[in-house]
Enzyme design. Structure first.
Site, PDB file in Angstrom:
ATOM      1  N   LYS A 117       0.872  -1.179   0.000  1.00 25.22           N
ATOM      2  CA  LYS A 117       0.000   0.000   0.000  1.00 25.22           C
ATOM      3  C   LYS A 117       0.911   1.232   0.000  1.00 25.22           C
ATOM      4  O   LYS A 117       1.469   1.620   1.008  1.00 25.22           O
ATOM      5  CB  LYS A 117      -0.914   0.037   1.234  1.00 25.22           C
ATOM      6  N   GLU A 138       9.812   1.066  10.686  1.00 26.99           N
ATOM      7  CA  GLU A 138      10.892   2.027  10.447  1.00 26.99           C
ATOM      8  C   GLU A 138      10.234   3.388  10.535  1.00 26.99           C
ATOM      9  O   GLU A 138       9.520   3.805   9.632  1.00 26.99           O
ATOM     10  CB  GLU A 138      11.496   1.735   9.060  1.00 26.99           C
ATOM     11  N   GLU A 146      10.480  16.041  14.737  1.00 29.07           N
ATOM     12  CA  GLU A 146      11.175  15.647  13.513  1.00 29.07           C
ATOM     13  C   GLU A 146      10.890  16.751  12.489  1.00 29.07           C
ATOM     14  O   GLU A 146       9.738  16.945  12.078  1.00 29.07           O
ATOM     15  CB  GLU A 146      10.649  14.294  13.032  1.00 29.07           C
TER      16      GLU A 146
HETATM   17  P1  ADP Z   1       4.467  10.178   6.179  1.00 24.89           P
HETATM   18  O1  ADP Z   1       3.506  11.315   6.088  1.00 24.89           O
HETATM   19  O2  ADP Z   1       5.784  10.524   6.720  1.00 24.89           O
HETATM   20  O3  ADP Z   1       4.505   9.370   4.917  1.00 24.89           O
HETATM   21  P2  ADP Z   1       2.552   8.517   7.529  1.00 24.89           P
HETATM   22  O4  ADP Z   1       2.819   7.685   8.717  1.00 24.89           O
HETATM   23  O5  ADP Z   1       1.426   9.469   7.564  1.00 24.89           O
HETATM   24  O6  ADP Z   1       3.932   9.229   7.307  1.00 24.89           O
HETATM   25  O7  ADP Z   1       2.364   7.624   6.237  1.00 24.89           O
HETATM   26  C1  ADP Z   1       3.127   6.473   5.960  1.00 24.89           C
HETATM   27  C2  ADP Z   1       2.231   5.456   5.285  1.00 24.89           C
HETATM   28  O8  ADP Z   1       1.225   5.063   6.200  1.00 24.89           O
HETATM   29  C3  ADP Z   1       1.498   5.984   4.058  1.00 24.89           C
HETATM   30  O9  ADP Z   1       1.379   4.951   3.104  1.00 24.89           O
HETATM   31  C4  ADP Z   1       0.132   6.337   4.618  1.00 24.89           C
HETATM   32  O10 ADP Z   1      -0.884   6.310   3.642  1.00 24.89           O
HETATM   33  C5  ADP Z   1      -0.047   5.202   5.611  1.00 24.89           C
HETATM   34  N1  ADP Z   1      -1.035   5.448   6.668  1.00 24.89           N
HETATM   35  C6  ADP Z   1      -1.480   6.621   7.174  1.00 24.89           C
HETATM   36  N2  ADP Z   1      -2.387   6.414   8.149  1.00 24.89           N
HETATM   37  C7  ADP Z   1      -2.527   5.059   8.280  1.00 24.89           C
HETATM   38  C8  ADP Z   1      -3.287   4.198   9.140  1.00 24.89           C
HETATM   39  N3  ADP Z   1      -4.116   4.680  10.064  1.00 24.89           N
HETATM   40  N4  ADP Z   1      -3.129   2.866   8.984  1.00 24.89           N
HETATM   41  C9  ADP Z   1      -2.289   2.353   8.067  1.00 24.89           C
HETATM   42  N5  ADP Z   1      -1.551   3.114   7.241  1.00 24.89           N
HETATM   43  C10 ADP Z   1      -1.647   4.442   7.333  1.00 24.89           C
END
Ligand code: ADP
Length: 481
Positions: A178, A254, A383
């Site tokens: 995803k 990570e 961060e």
């Molecule tokens: P960043 O903005 O640094 O990419 P995020 O943690 O928001 O960090 O996003 C990392 C990944 O996690 C992306 O693929 C995002 O779509 C996904 N993501 C965001 N919220 C959720 C959630 N509640 N459950 C699973 N995946 C999520």
């Protein structure tokens, strides 16, 4: 310049070897000019279920291939990525913003994980252990974990995928990726090339969505998915970990970082300036291993700042596809606002602006240097994820170690110095998963990448990386004598 092979620009999800066009879509924009690049299929839970069914079926086939056969297909994929490096980099730049040269670097770096693990596939050795009695023998084999859910961020839209998928496939697992809703196109371009490489259908699936929470939930709650590998923010990592706890699902995380960059009195200042520049401003400061807090010994503080400022003031920002651009736009408005607020908070509390400090048109922040930073400012514990260098002054080794470790994060750390005794002491004392010693760049496939504390657990790359996707099975042989 244009994309030569237009068939790499896909906008459908990729499930069970087929391109799935959904009626509902979400838009992907170029962060430089806000031009819409694509309307991408918006998958929902039912699509994740199809991907899981496909990956489950494919697992029976893929895990039974010999390691050599898996290795050859991975190698095909690697070669196709390298042949198409310019197109892939172009796609990456238009959806993510980083300069084309950096995007080319990311595609090659990402591909190196597929090449490396194509080789490691053939080296998944077991063990024979002396038994406790004459009647017993002990053997150990390693088996693939099963279906992997990989959730990846926008800052490295290609490499964060290959870093997970390379070892997972080498081990014999199948995957459902995803990608970030901001950067799904790089993921789909990789899928197109995997299709040409000859993977059986269902081995690699890409579920594109703007509803990350729903898809995350369907991956973590399905018992057929045996592991989640997540790269992203610490708050979302905690959600994924909590959701995975219900089934004691394996997890690799990570997460965020708050990297210290320490320059000791005896350091080579020019080298430190250059290393600090690399580790701070790469990808516009939007990497989890970017320097976040710069600690300068009082004896070299002014000299370092003068040289560093000269470099930072000459940084060229702009469109990643234009020649000579070193920093592209930030990924979105929220990222800009967060960073501008960090600058305001720091200056209100006494920080001094040495360079930059302002927002520019579009999603740009001037490359910024702030000094007189202290631990009461928000920037100390946040961060930054942007082009802002925050500088502290220190007097003693013990003081700087204590303050450097004073963070919930534990991913990357860096320091410059020459005395070998000091180097050993400091490297051992820093509470981080990775330590750069007289270097500002340390990511390579040959080394184990990963953190401790709230930066997560598990390692990507190196001889350790494949273990994340293998279960150890112990066989106790009785009645052997
Ligand atoms: P960043 O903005 O640094 O990419 P995020 O943690 O928001 O960090 O996003 C990392 C990944 O996690 C992306 O693929 C995002 O779509 C996904 N993501 C965001 N919220 C959720 C959630 N509640 N459950 C699973 N995946 C999520």
């Amino acid at each position: 310049m244009d994309i030569k092979d237009k068939s790499l620009l896909r906008s459908e999800a990729y499930i069970n070897g087929e391109w799935i066009k959904k009626e509902t879509t979400f838009s992907v924009y170029n962060p430089y000019n806000h031009v819409k690049i694509a309307e991408v299929s918006n998958c929902i839970q039912v699509d994740t279920e199809s991907a899981i069914t496909a990956a489950d079926h494919a697992f029976q086939i893929w895990s039974n291939y010999t390691a050599n056969k898996r290795s050859r297909i991975l190698r095909n994929w690697y070669e196709l990525i390298i042949e198409n490096v310019t197109d892939l980099a172009h796609i990456l730049t238009i959806e993510q913003g980083k300069p084309l040269q950096e995007a080319i670097g990311e595609i090659k770096y990402g591909a190196s994980y597929i090449e490396w693990f194509a080789e490691e596939a053939k080296r998944v050795y077991g063990d024979v252990i002396p038994g406790q009695s004459r009647k017993n023998r002990i053997t150990v084999i390693k088996q693939p974990v099963g279906i992997i859910g990989a959730i990846t961020p926008w800052n490295f839209p290609s490499a964060m995928i290959t870093r997970k998928v390379g070892p997972a496939l080498a081990a014999g697992c199948t995957v459902i990726v995803k990608p970030s809703e901001y950067t799904p196109l790089s993921a789909l371009a990789l899928a197109e090339l995997s299709d040409r490489a000859g993977f059986p259908k269902g081995v690699i699936n890409i579920v594109t969505t703007k509803d990350a929470a729903a898809i995350g939930e369907s991956l973590t709650s399905n018992s057929k998915v045996k592991k989640i590998s997540f790269t992203g923010s610490t708050p979302v990592g905690k959600i994924v970990l909590k959701q995975s706890a219900d089934q004691i699902k394996k997890v690799t995380l990570e997460l965020g970082g708050n990297a210290p960059f320490i320059v000791f009195a005896d350091a080579d200042i020019d080298a430190a300036v250059s290393g600090c520049y690399d580790s701070k401003f790469r990808n516009g400061g939007q990497t989890c291993v970017c320097t976040n807090r710069i600690f300068l010994h009082e004896s070299i503080h002014n000299e370092f700042i003068e040289k560093f400022a000269n470099k930072v003031k000459s940084i060229k920002t702009g469109y990643g596809l234009d020649k000579g651009v070193e920093i592209g736009p930030m990924i979105n408005e929220n990222a800009v606002i967060k960073d501008i607020n960090l600058i305001k908070d720091a200056t209100n509390k006494g920080a001094k602006v040495i360079a930059g400090g302002m927002r520019k048109k579009g999603l740009f922040i001037e490359p910024t240097i702030l000094c007189n930073i202290d631990s009461n400012m928000d920037i100390f514990s946040s961060e930054i994820f942007g082009p802002i260098a925050a500088i502290y002054k220190f007097k003693s080794e013990s003081e700087v170690i204590e303050i450097a470790n004073n963070t919930k994060y534990g991913l990357a750390s860096y320091f410059y110095g020459r005395d070998y005794k000091l180097i050993w002491r400091v490297a051992e004392a820093l509470e981080f998963g990775m330590v750069g010693i007289n270097t500002g760049l340390m990511s390579t496939v040959a080394a184990p990448f990963g953190g401790i504390k709230e930066s997560g657990f598990g390692r990507e790359g190196s001889k350790y990386g494949i273990d994340e996707y293998l279960n150890i099975k112990y066989m106790c042989w009785g009645d052997v004598e």
